[in-house]
Design a protein around this motif. Structure first.
Motif, mmCIF file in Angstrom:
data_model
loop_
_atom_site.group_PDB
_atom_site.id
_atom_site.type_symbol
_atom_site.label_atom_id
_atom_site.label_comp_id
_atom_site.label_asym_id
_atom_site.label_seq_id
_atom_site.Cartn_x
_atom_site.Cartn_y
_atom_site.Cartn_z
ATOM 1 N N ALA A 238 -87.808 -17.723 -42.028
ATOM 2 C CA ALA A 238 -88.652 -16.795 -42.784
ATOM 3 C C ALA A 238 -88.274 -15.348 -42.499
ATOM 4 O O ALA A 238 -88.122 -14.530 -43.425
ATOM 5 C CB ALA A 238 -90.118 -17.039 -42.459
ATOM 6 N N ASN A 239 -88.115 -15.010 -41.236
ATOM 7 C CA ASN A 239 -87.763 -13.636 -40.873
ATOM 8 C C ASN A 239 -86.358 -13.266 -41.348
ATOM 9 O O ASN A 239 -86.128 -12.152 -41.841
ATOM 10 C CB ASN A 239 -87.863 -13.449 -39.360
ATOM 11 C CG ASN A 239 -89.300 -13.410 -38.876
ATOM 12 O OD1 ASN A 239 -90.183 -12.935 -39.593
ATOM 13 N ND2 ASN A 239 -89.552 -13.911 -37.679
ATOM 14 N N SER A 240 -85.406 -14.191 -41.204
ATOM 15 C CA SER A 240 -84.027 -13.915 -41.619
ATOM 16 C C SER A 240 -83.935 -13.663 -43.119
ATOM 17 O O SER A 240 -83.312 -12.704 -43.572
ATOM 18 C CB SER A 240 -83.117 -15.078 -41.232
ATOM 19 O OG SER A 240 -82.957 -15.160 -39.845
ATOM 20 N N LEU A 241 -84.575 -14.532 -43.903
ATOM 21 C CA LEU A 241 -84.501 -14.387 -45.355
ATOM 22 C C LEU A 241 -85.250 -13.151 -45.838
ATOM 23 O O LEU A 241 -84.794 -12.439 -46.739
ATOM 24 C CB LEU A 241 -85.059 -15.635 -46.038
ATOM 25 C CG LEU A 241 -84.222 -16.906 -45.900
ATOM 26 C CD1 LEU A 241 -84.877 -18.059 -46.657
ATOM 27 C CD2 LEU A 241 -82.804 -16.691 -46.419
ATOM 28 N N SER A 242 -86.401 -12.897 -45.251
ATOM 29 C CA SER A 242 -87.169 -11.719 -45.640
ATOM 30 C C SER A 242 -86.372 -10.446 -45.399
ATOM 31 O O SER A 242 -86.314 -9.556 -46.251
ATOM 32 C CB SER A 242 -88.486 -11.668 -44.859
ATOM 33 O OG SER A 242 -89.195 -10.483 -45.151
ATOM 34 N N SER A 243 -85.718 -10.383 -44.233
ATOM 35 C CA SER A 243 -84.945 -9.197 -43.869
ATOM 36 C C SER A 243 -83.659 -9.072 -44.686
ATOM 37 O O SER A 243 -83.367 -8.018 -45.246
ATOM 38 C CB SER A 243 -84.613 -9.242 -42.383
ATOM 39 O OG SER A 243 -83.763 -8.185 -42.016
ATOM 40 N N SER A 244 -82.895 -10.156 -44.776
ATOM 41 C CA SER A 244 -81.578 -10.079 -45.423
ATOM 42 C C SER A 244 -81.649 -9.996 -46.941
ATOM 43 O O SER A 244 -80.777 -9.398 -47.582
ATOM 44 C CB SER A 244 -80.736 -11.295 -45.023
ATOM 45 O OG SER A 244 -81.333 -12.491 -45.499
ATOM 46 N N MET A 245 -82.691 -10.571 -47.540
ATOM 47 C CA MET A 245 -82.796 -10.596 -48.999
ATOM 48 C C MET A 245 -83.848 -9.637 -49.541
ATOM 49 O O MET A 245 -84.099 -9.587 -50.743
ATOM 50 C CB MET A 245 -83.097 -12.030 -49.463
ATOM 51 C CG MET A 245 -82.022 -13.029 -49.067
ATOM 52 S SD MET A 245 -82.343 -14.720 -49.630
ATOM 53 C CE MET A 245 -82.004 -14.570 -51.393
ATOM 54 N N ALA A 246 -84.462 -8.863 -48.626
ATOM 55 C CA ALA A 246 -85.453 -7.859 -49.014
ATOM 56 C C ALA A 246 -86.573 -8.470 -49.859
ATOM 57 O O ALA A 246 -86.914 -7.986 -50.941
ATOM 58 C CB ALA A 246 -84.778 -6.710 -49.772
ATOM 59 N N ILE A 247 -87.127 -9.562 -49.357
ATOM 60 C CA ILE A 247 -88.212 -10.273 -50.022
ATOM 61 C C ILE A 247 -89.423 -10.271 -49.087
ATOM 62 O O ILE A 247 -89.264 -10.478 -47.880
ATOM 63 C CB ILE A 247 -87.808 -11.728 -50.336
ATOM 64 C CG1 ILE A 247 -86.582 -11.760 -51.253
ATOM 65 C CG2 ILE A 247 -88.957 -12.493 -50.990
ATOM 66 C CD1 ILE A 247 -86.011 -13.151 -51.455
ATOM 67 N N PRO A 248 -90.629 -10.033 -49.601
ATOM 68 C CA PRO A 248 -91.810 -10.067 -48.728
ATOM 69 C C PRO A 248 -91.875 -11.372 -47.940
ATOM 70 O O PRO A 248 -91.639 -12.448 -48.489
ATOM 71 C CB PRO A 248 -92.973 -9.952 -49.718
ATOM 72 C CG PRO A 248 -92.403 -9.208 -50.881
ATOM 73 C CD PRO A 248 -90.986 -9.681 -50.991
ATOM 74 N N LYS A 249 -92.187 -11.253 -46.654
ATOM 75 C CA LYS A 249 -92.205 -12.423 -45.797
ATOM 76 C C LYS A 249 -93.190 -13.479 -46.300
ATOM 77 O O LYS A 249 -92.935 -14.685 -46.198
ATOM 78 C CB LYS A 249 -92.547 -12.022 -44.371
ATOM 79 C CG LYS A 249 -92.474 -13.179 -43.367
ATOM 80 C CD LYS A 249 -92.750 -12.711 -41.947
ATOM 81 C CE LYS A 249 -92.749 -13.868 -40.969
ATOM 82 N NZ LYS A 249 -93.024 -13.428 -39.582
ATOM 83 N N SER A 250 -94.303 -13.032 -46.879
ATOM 84 C CA SER A 250 -95.295 -13.975 -47.388
ATOM 85 C C SER A 250 -94.716 -14.846 -48.495
ATOM 86 O O SER A 250 -95.009 -16.045 -48.581
ATOM 87 C CB SER A 250 -96.528 -13.231 -47.898
ATOM 88 O OG SER A 250 -96.176 -12.309 -48.932
ATOM 89 N N ASP A 251 -93.875 -14.246 -49.339
ATOM 90 C CA ASP A 251 -93.224 -15.013 -50.409
ATOM 91 C C ASP A 251 -92.259 -16.042 -49.835
ATOM 92 O O ASP A 251 -92.181 -17.185 -50.307
ATOM 93 C CB ASP A 251 -92.472 -14.076 -51.364
ATOM 94 C CG ASP A 251 -93.408 -13.273 -52.256
ATOM 95 O OD1 ASP A 251 -94.616 -13.582 -52.266
ATOM 96 O OD2 ASP A 251 -92.931 -12.339 -52.927
ATOM 97 N N VAL A 252 -91.512 -15.635 -48.814
ATOM 98 C CA VAL A 252 -90.557 -16.547 -48.186
ATOM 99 C C VAL A 252 -91.293 -17.712 -47.537
ATOM 100 O O VAL A 252 -90.895 -18.884 -47.685
ATOM 101 C CB VAL A 252 -89.692 -15.817 -47.145
ATOM 102 C CG1 VAL A 252 -88.737 -16.800 -46.474
ATOM 103 C CG2 VAL A 252 -88.897 -14.694 -47.784
ATOM 104 N N ILE A 253 -92.371 -17.421 -46.838
ATOM 105 C CA ILE A 253 -93.153 -18.474 -46.183
ATOM 106 C C ILE A 253 -93.714 -19.446 -47.212
ATOM 107 O O ILE A 253 -93.689 -20.671 -47.012
ATOM 108 C CB ILE A 253 -94.288 -17.856 -45.337
ATOM 109 C CG1 ILE A 253 -93.701 -17.155 -44.107
ATOM 110 C CG2 ILE A 253 -95.284 -18.930 -44.904
ATOM 111 C CD1 ILE A 253 -94.729 -16.423 -43.264
ATOM 112 N N ASN A 254 -94.198 -18.917 -48.330
ATOM 113 C CA ASN A 254 -94.728 -19.786 -49.385
ATOM 114 C C ASN A 254 -93.647 -20.715 -49.930
ATOM 115 O O ASN A 254 -93.892 -21.900 -50.193
ATOM 116 C CB ASN A 254 -95.314 -18.952 -50.519
ATOM 117 C CG ASN A 254 -96.631 -18.298 -50.139
ATOM 118 O OD1 ASN A 254 -97.331 -18.776 -49.244
ATOM 119 N ND2 ASN A 254 -96.975 -17.205 -50.803
ATOM 120 N N ALA A 255 -92.440 -20.178 -50.090
ATOM 121 C CA ALA A 255 -91.322 -20.984 -50.602
ATOM 122 C C ALA A 255 -90.933 -22.061 -49.596
ATOM 123 O O ALA A 255 -90.652 -23.206 -49.960
ATOM 124 C CB ALA A 255 -90.126 -20.091 -50.922
#
Length: 299
Positions: A238-255
């Motif tokens: 979650a942290n890696s994708l949020s940081s590297s892809m500039a996506i809100p962490k909440s969205d990444v966690i939901n996915a």
């Protein structure tokens, strides 16, 4: 020329041609006579096959490939080796040497020009510093080849052949498994080379898949996500994708949750299918959010 692993023969050739090793090109030439026949035998060098060799050295592996395969095209970047190869490969009429950088070579055109009607495989003793870029270039080019057999640094070989979902897995590992079935063939000690490198090597073979093992709708996005996942290995997915892809962490966690995974899962724990599932969920979520924003704007 069958005695190219003899150190005295090699030194004589080098002296006559004024050749010295290039550290910049990562040159370590094979002097163990048992290695190249094994690479050729296990790398599909046989009747009915054409072989692309990347990096020739003085032609030790080239000789073994030429004895077995119908045709060999060797791509060598070092201009200084060309006259040496004219000497060491003089007895073979089925070898063509191309003086070029393989990363800037249209290998599909090479295959069309030189290998009509033949199955094609790649064999190489790759410089350590450019192993992954060359392997990914070969795979991403989607060449009409059956296999890629290469000698690489042992640590890199183990990583490339690791299973997705294992501790050794990385972004290149996942990509390799998407395009091919990798297998570690045998290890090679550092004393098998001149000059001897500081690490041991291994030979691996990548058998090219006819179709990927997972279905993804957008390969570019899938591989962007995989690279992003491993860009910060100490972080969870979650942290890696949020940081590297500039996506809100909440969205990444939901996915991640929608893909049936724990929000605390780490990148190296995911299988290819799970990466595909996360990519699908994240892409759908982002696309859905964008559509909702567009509708709101229109209203």
């Amino acid at each position: 020329m069958d005695n190219l692993t003899n150190i005295n023969v090699i030194k004589d050739i080098f002296e006559r041609h004024g050749f010295t090793f290039s550290k910049a090109l990562g040159q370590n030439f094979i002097i163990n006579p048992a290695i190249c026949p094994k690479i050729a035998e296990m790398g599909n060098a046989k009747k009915g096959f054409g072989i692309i060799e990347i990096g020739t050295g003085v032609g030790v592996l080239t000789n073994e490939l030429a004895k077995r395969a119908d045709k060999v095209v060797a791509v060598e970047i070092d201009t200084r080796l060309i006259p040496i190869l004219e000497e060491t490969l003089s007895e073979y009429d089925n070898v063509t040497v191309i003086n070029a950088d393989v990363m800037k070579t249209d290998l599909k055109a090479v295959i069309e020009e030189h290998f009509g009607g033949l199955d094609v495989a790649v064999c190489a003793n790759l410089p350590y510093y450019i192993t992954s870029p060359i392997i990914m270039y070969l795979l991403e080019s989607r060449l009409p080849i059956r296999s890629i057999t290469v000698m690489v640094q042992k640590e890199a070989g183990v990583r490339l052949c690791a299973k997705p979902g294992s501790r050794e897995c990385g972004a290149v590992t996942a990509a390799v498994h998407y395009y091919a079935e990798p297998k570690l063939l045998f290890n090679v000690s550092r004393g098998s080379f001149m000059p001897a490198p500081n690490v041991d090597s291994c030979v691996i073979r990548l058998d090219i898949r006819e179709t990927p093992p997972v279905s993804v709708s957008d390969e570019k996005y899938f591989f962007r996500l995989v690279r992003g996942a491993f860009s910060q290995r100490r972080k969870n997915l979650a942290n890696s994708l949020s940081s590297s892809m500039a996506i809100p962490k909440s969205d990444v966690i939901n996915a991640i949750r929608a893909a049936g995974l724990s929000e605390n899962i780490r990148p190296e724990q995911l299988t290819l299918q799970q990466f595909a599932d996360v990519a699908k969920q994240l892409s759908s979520l982002i696309t859905g959010d964008k559509n909702n924003e567009d509708k709101h704007t229109e209203a």
